[in-house]
Design an enzyme around this catalytic site. Structure first.
Site, PDB file in Angstrom:
ATOM      1  N   CYS A   1      -3.638  -3.922   1.911  1.00 51.28           N
ATOM      2  CA  CYS A   1      -4.099  -2.591   2.331  1.00 51.28           C
ATOM      3  C   CYS A   1      -3.656  -2.345   3.770  1.00 51.28           C
ATOM      4  O   CYS A   1      -3.974  -3.143   4.661  1.00 51.28           O
ATOM      5  CB  CYS A   1      -5.613  -2.484   2.208  1.00 51.28           C
ATOM      6  SG  CYS A   1      -6.257  -0.912   2.845  1.00 51.28           S
TER       7      CYS A   1
ATOM      8  N   ASP B   1      12.623  -2.462 -14.922  1.00 49.40           N
ATOM      9  CA  ASP B   1      11.790  -2.161 -13.753  1.00 49.40           C
ATOM     10  C   ASP B   1      11.332  -0.705 -13.820  1.00 49.40           C
ATOM     11  O   ASP B   1      11.941   0.115 -14.509  1.00 49.40           O
ATOM     12  CB  ASP B   1      12.585  -2.413 -12.462  1.00 49.40           C
ATOM     13  CG  ASP B   1      11.659  -2.589 -11.251  1.00 49.40           C
ATOM     14  OD1 ASP B   1      10.427  -2.728 -11.457  1.00 49.40           O
ATOM     15  OD2 ASP B   1      12.156  -2.599 -10.112  1.00 49.40           O
ATOM     16  N   GLU B   2      10.263  -0.398 -13.100  1.00 47.02           N
ATOM     17  CA  GLU B   2       9.725   0.970 -13.026  1.00 47.02           C
ATOM     18  C   GLU B   2       9.424   1.518 -14.424  1.00 47.02           C
ATOM     19  O   GLU B   2       9.760   2.661 -14.746  1.00 47.02           O
ATOM     20  CB  GLU B   2      10.716   1.890 -12.290  1.00 47.02           C
ATOM     21  CG  GLU B   2      11.093   1.423 -10.893  1.00 47.02           C
ATOM     22  CD  GLU B   2       9.939   1.495  -9.883  1.00 47.02           C
ATOM     23  OE1 GLU B   2       8.867   2.044 -10.208  1.00 47.02           O
ATOM     24  OE2 GLU B   2      10.117   0.969  -8.769  1.00 47.02           O
ATOM     25  N   GLY B   3       8.770   0.700 -15.224  1.00 50.67           N
ATOM     26  CA  GLY B   3       8.451   1.080 -16.600  1.00 50.67           C
ATOM     27  C   GLY B   3       7.683   2.390 -16.711  1.00 50.67           C
ATOM     28  O   GLY B   3       7.823   3.120 -17.693  1.00 50.67           O
TER      29      GLY B   3
ATOM     30  N   LYS C   1       6.027  -6.447  -7.488  1.00 52.36           N
ATOM     31  CA  LYS C   1       6.405  -6.407  -8.903  1.00 52.36           C
ATOM     32  C   LYS C   1       7.901  -6.633  -9.079  1.00 52.36           C
ATOM     33  O   LYS C   1       8.323  -7.419  -9.924  1.00 52.36           O
ATOM     34  CB  LYS C   1       6.032  -5.057  -9.529  1.00 52.36           C
ATOM     35  CG  LYS C   1       4.565  -4.706  -9.457  1.00 52.36           C
ATOM     36  CD  LYS C   1       4.281  -3.372 -10.095  1.00 52.36           C
ATOM     37  CE  LYS C   1       4.989  -2.191  -9.465  1.00 52.36           C
ATOM     38  NZ  LYS C   1       4.562  -1.940  -8.070  1.00 52.36           N
TER      39      LYS C   1
ATOM     40  N   PHE D   1       4.436  -1.855  -3.471  1.00 53.16           N
ATOM     41  CA  PHE D   1       4.548  -2.923  -2.459  1.00 53.16           C
ATOM     42  C   PHE D   1       3.801  -4.199  -2.853  1.00 53.16           C
ATOM     43  O   PHE D   1       3.597  -5.076  -2.025  1.00 53.16           O
ATOM     44  CB  PHE D   1       4.045  -2.454  -1.070  1.00 53.16           C
ATOM     45  CG  PHE D   1       4.617  -1.149  -0.628  1.00 53.16           C
ATOM     46  CD1 PHE D   1       5.936  -1.058  -0.209  1.00 53.16           C
ATOM     47  CD2 PHE D   1       3.851   0.016  -0.642  1.00 53.16           C
ATOM     48  CE1 PHE D   1       6.481   0.151   0.191  1.00 53.16           C
ATOM     49  CE2 PHE D   1       4.388   1.239  -0.240  1.00 53.16           C
ATOM     50  CZ  PHE D   1       5.700   1.299   0.179  1.00 53.16           C
TER      51      PHE D   1
ATOM     52  N   CYS E   1      -6.963  -1.948   6.145  1.00 55.23           N
ATOM     53  CA  CYS E   1      -7.895  -3.037   6.497  1.00 55.23           C
ATOM     54  C   CYS E   1      -7.378  -4.442   6.194  1.00 55.23           C
ATOM     55  O   CYS E   1      -8.026  -5.419   6.564  1.00 55.23           O
ATOM     56  CB  CYS E   1      -9.220  -2.828   5.766  1.00 55.23           C
ATOM     57  SG  CYS E   1      -9.095  -3.138   3.985  1.00 55.23           S
TER      58      CYS E   1
HETATM   59  P1  ADP Z   1       6.853  -3.354  -5.793  1.00 54.81           P
HETATM   60  O1  ADP Z   1       7.997  -3.484  -6.751  1.00 54.81           O
HETATM   61  O2  ADP Z   1       5.545  -3.815  -6.349  1.00 54.81           O
HETATM   62  O3  ADP Z   1       6.749  -1.981  -5.189  1.00 54.81           O
HETATM   63  P2  ADP Z   1       8.493  -5.046  -4.125  1.00 54.81           P
HETATM   64  O4  ADP Z   1       8.680  -6.311  -4.896  1.00 54.81           O
HETATM   65  O5  ADP Z   1       9.615  -4.063  -4.150  1.00 54.81           O
HETATM   66  O6  ADP Z   1       7.122  -4.346  -4.560  1.00 54.81           O
HETATM   67  O7  ADP Z   1       8.223  -5.357  -2.588  1.00 54.81           O
HETATM   68  C1  ADP Z   1       7.282  -6.288  -2.147  1.00 54.81           C
HETATM   69  C2  ADP Z   1       7.515  -6.471  -0.662  1.00 54.81           C
HETATM   70  O8  ADP Z   1       7.108  -5.302   0.024  1.00 54.81           O
HETATM   71  C3  ADP Z   1       6.715  -7.561   0.005  1.00 54.81           C
HETATM   72  O9  ADP Z   1       7.294  -8.833  -0.153  1.00 54.81           O
HETATM   73  C4  ADP Z   1       6.755  -7.130   1.467  1.00 54.81           C
HETATM   74  O10 ADP Z   1       7.924  -7.602   2.107  1.00 54.81           O
HETATM   75  C5  ADP Z   1       6.885  -5.625   1.394  1.00 54.81           C
HETATM   76  N1  ADP Z   1       5.704  -4.863   1.802  1.00 54.81           N
HETATM   77  C6  ADP Z   1       5.739  -3.714   2.490  1.00 54.81           C
HETATM   78  N2  ADP Z   1       4.507  -3.203   2.682  1.00 54.81           N
HETATM   79  C7  ADP Z   1       3.641  -4.057   2.103  1.00 54.81           C
HETATM   80  C8  ADP Z   1       2.200  -4.086   1.933  1.00 54.81           C
HETATM   81  N3  ADP Z   1       1.408  -3.117   2.424  1.00 54.81           N
HETATM   82  N4  ADP Z   1       1.660  -5.122   1.252  1.00 54.81           N
HETATM   83  C9  ADP Z   1       2.447  -6.089   0.762  1.00 54.81           C
HETATM   84  N5  ADP Z   1       3.800  -6.119   0.882  1.00 54.81           N
HETATM   85  C10 ADP Z   1       4.406  -5.120   1.549  1.00 54.81           C
HETATM   86 MG    MG Z   2       9.282  -2.120  -7.563  1.00 58.80          MG
END
Ligand code: ADP
Ligand code: MG
Length: 183
Positions: A140, A83-85, A16, A13, A143
Site C-alpha cells: 500500500c 497475461d492481463e486475463g 503477477k 503492482f 501505509c
Molecule cells: P503486476 O503484474 O501485478 O501489475 P508486476 O509483476 O508487473 O506486477 O510488477 C511488480 C513490481 O512492481 C514489483 O517487483 C516492484 O518492483 C514494483 N512495484 C511498484 N510499486 C509497487 C508497490 N506499491 N508494491 C509492490 N511492488 C511495486
Molecule cells: Mg502485470
C-alpha cells in the site's frame, strides 16, 4: 495427457507478471515449449512482450480475442501463458478449459478486482475452474500494509483504462476508495 489451469491474481503492482514470467522460465528450463499471449490492448511497455513493472520481460503474441490462441498454437507447445486475463472476454474461460483438456498447462495472470473493487471477469470465473489459484499482494503506497486493491488516480471512470503509475496505485482495504482519488 494431464493438463491444468493455474491462475495468478492480485492488485496492480502485486507481481503477477513477474510470477507468470518466473513460471514460464522454469518451464523453459524443463525444456518444455511455451507460448505467451497478451491482449492487444496492453501496449504499455512493449507491444510484443509481456513486461513487468520491474521491467523483466518475455516475448509474447498480442491477440484481440482468446479464440485466436488456436490459430497460433504450435503442435509442440506444452505450456501456455496469458497475461492481463481480465482484458479478454468471457470466452477465455472455455479456451483455457479446452487447452487444459488437451493436456496443456495453462497459466493465466490478471486482476481479480477492478478500480472500483468489483470482481473483474473473467478472472473470478477462471479462479473457480482452475486447479491452482495464487493471490499476490502489493505494498500500500499510503501505509505500507499488504495491498489488495488498485486505486485509480486519474483518467475517468470507465472499467478499462490501460495505465501504470500515471493512473493507478496499490492500496490496502483501508486506504482504497472506489472512486478516482487524485493525489
Ligand atoms: P503486476 O503484474 O501485478 O501489475 P508486476 O509483476 O508487473 O506486477 O510488477 C511488480 C513490481 O512492481 C514489483 O517487483 C516492484 O518492483 C514494483 N512495484 C511498484 N510499486 C509497487 C508497490 N506499491 N508494491 C509492490 N511492488 C511495486
Ligand atoms: Mg502485470
Amino acid at each position: 495427457p494431464r493438463g491444468w489451469i493455474e491462475v495468478v491474481v492480485g492488485s496492480m503492482f502485486s507481481g503477477k507478471t513477474e510470477e507468470l514470467i518466473r513460471r514460464l522460465r522454469r518451464a523453459e528450463f524443463a525444456r518444455l515449449q511455451i507460448q505467451v499471449f497478451k491482449p492487444i490492448i496492453d501496449k504499455r511497455y512493449n507491444e510484443m512482450a509481456v513486461t513487468s513493472h520491474n521491467l523483466t520481460t518475455i516475448d509474447s503474441l498480442p491477440i484481440e480475442d482468446a479464440e485466436q490462441i488456436w490459430e497460433h498454437l504450435k503442435p509442440g507447445t506444452k505450456v501456455v501463458g496469458i497475461d492481463e486475463g481480465q482484458f479478454f472476454s468471457s470466452n477465455l474461460v472455455q479456451v483455457a478449459q479446452d487447452l487444459a483438456e488437451r493436456g496443456l498447462r495453462v497459466i493465466i495472470a490478471g486482476l481479480d478486482t477492478d478500480w472500483q473493487g468489483k470482481p473483474f471477469e473473467p478472472m473470478p470465473t477462471l479462479m473457480a475452474v482452475a486447479e491452482s489459484v495464487t493471490k499476490h499482494h502489493a505494498v500500500c503506497v499510503v501505509c505500507g500494509a499488504q495491498a489488495s486493491r488498485t486505486q485509480r488516480t486519474s483518467g475517468g471512470d470507465g472499467q478499462v483504462l490501460v495505465g501504470t503509475h500515471d493512473s493507478y496505485e496499490a492500496r490496502c482495504r483501508q486506504h482504497f476508495k472506489p472512486a478516482v482519488d487524485t493525489p
